[in-house]
Design a protein around this motif. Sequence first.
Motif, PDB file in Angstrom:
ATOM      1  N   ALA A   1       0.847  -1.183   0.000  1.00  0.00           N
ATOM      2  CA  ALA A   1       0.000   0.000   0.000  1.00  0.00           C
ATOM      3  C   ALA A   1       0.886   1.237   0.000  1.00  0.00           C
ATOM      4  CB  ALA A   1      -0.914   0.003   1.222  1.00  0.00           C
ATOM      5  N   VAL A   2       0.387   2.311  -0.598  1.00  0.00           N
ATOM      6  CA  VAL A   2       1.127   3.569  -0.624  1.00  0.00           C
ATOM      7  C   VAL A   2       0.152   4.707  -0.336  1.00  0.00           C
ATOM      8  CG1 VAL A   2       0.878   3.667  -3.156  1.00  0.00           C
ATOM      9  CG2 VAL A   2       2.548   5.124  -2.009  1.00  0.00           C
ATOM     10  N   LEU A   3       0.532   5.575   0.591  1.00  0.00           N
ATOM     11  CA  LEU A   3      -0.296   6.729   0.917  1.00  0.00           C
ATOM     12  C   LEU A   3      -0.059   7.813  -0.131  1.00  0.00           C
ATOM     13  CD1 LEU A   3       0.055   6.979   4.803  1.00  0.00           C
ATOM     14  CD2 LEU A   3      -1.768   5.921   3.449  1.00  0.00           C
ATOM     15  N   THR A   4      -1.142   8.345  -0.681  1.00  0.00           N
ATOM     16  CA  THR A   4      -1.063   9.338  -1.739  1.00  0.00           C
ATOM     17  C   THR A   4      -1.652  10.666  -1.274  1.00  0.00           C
ATOM     18  OG1 THR A   4      -3.214   8.716  -2.660  1.00  0.00           O
ATOM     19  CG2 THR A   4      -1.293   7.513  -3.471  1.00  0.00           C
ATOM     20  N   ARG A   5      -1.284  11.720  -2.000  1.00  0.00           N
ATOM     21  CA  ARG A   5      -1.743  13.085  -1.689  1.00  0.00           C
ATOM     22  C   ARG A   5      -1.608  13.349  -0.186  1.00  0.00           C
ATOM     23  NH1 ARG A   5      -7.540  13.798  -4.334  1.00  0.00           N
ATOM     24  NH2 ARG A   5      -7.238  15.889  -3.469  1.00  0.00           N
ATOM     25  N   HIS A   6      -0.469  12.969   0.348  1.00  0.00           N
ATOM     26  CA  HIS A   6      -0.297  12.986   1.799  1.00  0.00           C
ATOM     27  C   HIS A   6       0.086  14.382   2.303  1.00  0.00           C
ATOM     28  CE1 HIS A   6       0.460  11.604   5.803  1.00  0.00           C
ATOM     29  NE2 HIS A   6       1.737  11.947   5.753  1.00  0.00           N
ATOM     30  N   ASP A   7      -0.664  14.852   3.281  1.00  0.00           N
ATOM     31  CA  ASP A   7      -0.395  16.128   3.944  1.00  0.00           C
ATOM     32  C   ASP A   7      -0.082  15.831   5.409  1.00  0.00           C
ATOM     33  OD1 ASP A   7      -0.285  18.614   5.062  1.00  0.00           O
ATOM     34  OD2 ASP A   7      -2.259  19.279   4.385  1.00  0.00           O
ATOM     35  N   PRO A   8       1.195  15.847   5.793  1.00  0.00           N
ATOM     36  CA  PRO A   8       1.561  15.492   7.179  1.00  0.00           C
ATOM     37  C   PRO A   8       0.887  16.364   8.225  1.00  0.00           C
ATOM     38  CG  PRO A   8       3.508  15.615   5.772  1.00  0.00           C
ATOM     39  CD  PRO A   8       2.370  16.175   4.984  1.00  0.00           C
ATOM     40  N   ALA A   9       0.604  17.598   7.888  1.00  0.00           N
ATOM     41  CA  ALA A   9       0.001  18.502   8.870  1.00  0.00           C
ATOM     42  C   ALA A   9      -1.411  18.073   9.258  1.00  0.00           C
ATOM     43  CB  ALA A   9      -0.018  19.927   8.319  1.00  0.00           C
TER      44      ALA A   9
ATOM     45  N   TRP B   1       4.258   1.121   2.460  1.00  0.00           N
ATOM     46  CA  TRP B   1       5.528   1.807   2.302  1.00  0.00           C
ATOM     47  C   TRP B   1       5.596   3.000   3.249  1.00  0.00           C
ATOM     48  CZ3 TRP B   1       5.005   1.413  -3.652  1.00  0.00           C
ATOM     49  CH2 TRP B   1       5.685   0.268  -4.106  1.00  0.00           C
ATOM     50  N   SER B   2       6.757   3.206   3.838  1.00  0.00           N
ATOM     51  CA  SER B   2       6.915   4.328   4.766  1.00  0.00           C
ATOM     52  C   SER B   2       7.022   5.659   4.033  1.00  0.00           C
ATOM     53  CB  SER B   2       8.158   4.118   5.642  1.00  0.00           C
ATOM     54  OG  SER B   2       9.313   3.971   4.838  1.00  0.00           O
ATOM     55  N   ASP B   3       7.383   5.648   2.766  1.00  0.00           N
ATOM     56  CA  ASP B   3       7.418   6.876   1.977  1.00  0.00           C
ATOM     57  C   ASP B   3       6.021   7.181   1.447  1.00  0.00           C
ATOM     58  OD1 ASP B   3      10.336   7.467   1.983  1.00  0.00           O
ATOM     59  OD2 ASP B   3      10.415   5.481   1.035  1.00  0.00           O
TER      60      ASP B   3
END
Length: 456
Positions: free
Chosen positions: A361-369, A387-389
């Motif tokens: 799995a991969v996180l997309t459009r990721h906004d850490p805030a 994935w950690s990225d």
Amino acid sequence: MKRPAYLAVHPASHHPVQSESVDLRTIADFGAACEAIAMPLQTNRTQVNGSRLFSTWEITRYLIPVDPVHLRRVLRQNPDLPQGKSRGEAGSKWFSLQEVRQLKAFFASTGTKARAYLPYRPPGLPPCSAVLANSTAESGKTTTCAHLAMAAAQDGYRVLAIDLDARGGLTRLMGAETGEEWQTVLPLVGRHYVEHLQMLNRLRLERGETPVPIEAGLERALGLRPSDLAQPTRWPGVDVIAAGPDLSAADLRIAGWRLQARTWKFWTSLASALTQDSLSDRYDLILFDTPPALGHLSMAGMAAAQALLVPLRARPQDLAETGRFMTMLGSAFGTVEEDEALAARAIGGDPARFSWEAVRAVLTRHDPARESTAAEAAQAALGSLLWSDRLPDSPFVTQTRAIYDTDYRETNRETYAAAREGVDAIYAAFKRLMVDSWQRAETVEPDTMSGAPHDG
């Protein structure tokens, strides 16, 4: 006081208009008008043969592991090599991706053996393959697929991208022509069906039974191969089998063919096409982009791939929907396994077993805030499956625009590099899967190897 307009809508004040009938021609005109409006509004970027130019800064930082000074020296000493074009920045030369690929090949043949100028690709092995799937809307499947295709092409791989989504997002993003039905992947599925139906009809004739007629015009699929349907894109090194509105009826067509031949294993159709027609000399990587639904065509794409990639957003509702999708996926393939197991016991054959070399799995459009809590929870729950990225939330990483398609002069080097860093990290993780797959295949006896894995 101004009150909302809906309070004034009632029979006494409303003047009914003549009823209108909206037919399919109106629907088609609606769609054509929207596309015609959108076309001139799309961003126009610097392109050479459809693909943008790359500066010596980008080439030496991202594409070829050489020092800028050394690159300039090599170009001066070898005037037959592409020399690039002077654009803007003092002393900077700009090259097309095709020219970059020529430079990579030159350094691979003449440069130090301590550096990998070309990506790892053992000869004689089938292409690696991956399918991107999720039923969640806006999960980032197409965005991720396009970026992986572009990244692999920049790295030096030859890529075939297969668009299974009738909306054709991948097709458009790669600059390919939207395909009518006979230019999409459907004829490859039809070919597999016709071959199976012909086999059944031979058996029927031997038993004195009436053969099942083949759908008019469908026999022409027998002569088609994946390479016949693949069209070049504006990215050198990337071909695409396009999708278009005609593909929206694919699942209905496949369901109808299945009724005509209930023993036909539709899920093996694409795997069969890719293995029967050896693509090893043409491509290194095959990517499938699926629609946000689990249908017959999606299942065929999933069964043809070695790796299953699941893009998703780090939001509670998206995580929940992804969970339901994966449960549904397991149930659908599990039902096929159960049905095939019953048939295998009846005739003494081997039961079907579905598996993939890797699921990530991969996180997309990721906004850490905004999404750090959900992202941390997902990482804790999924572990190494996630994935950690992350694919960053950036205006340069969308379904209509790729970071690799962006000229950094539209912003600045720092902003461009920051946006690209996350995308490059995702490609690096994916490339590790590719290399691992080929290294495992090198240990397998040639006569036991197959191309894209499927059931069995």
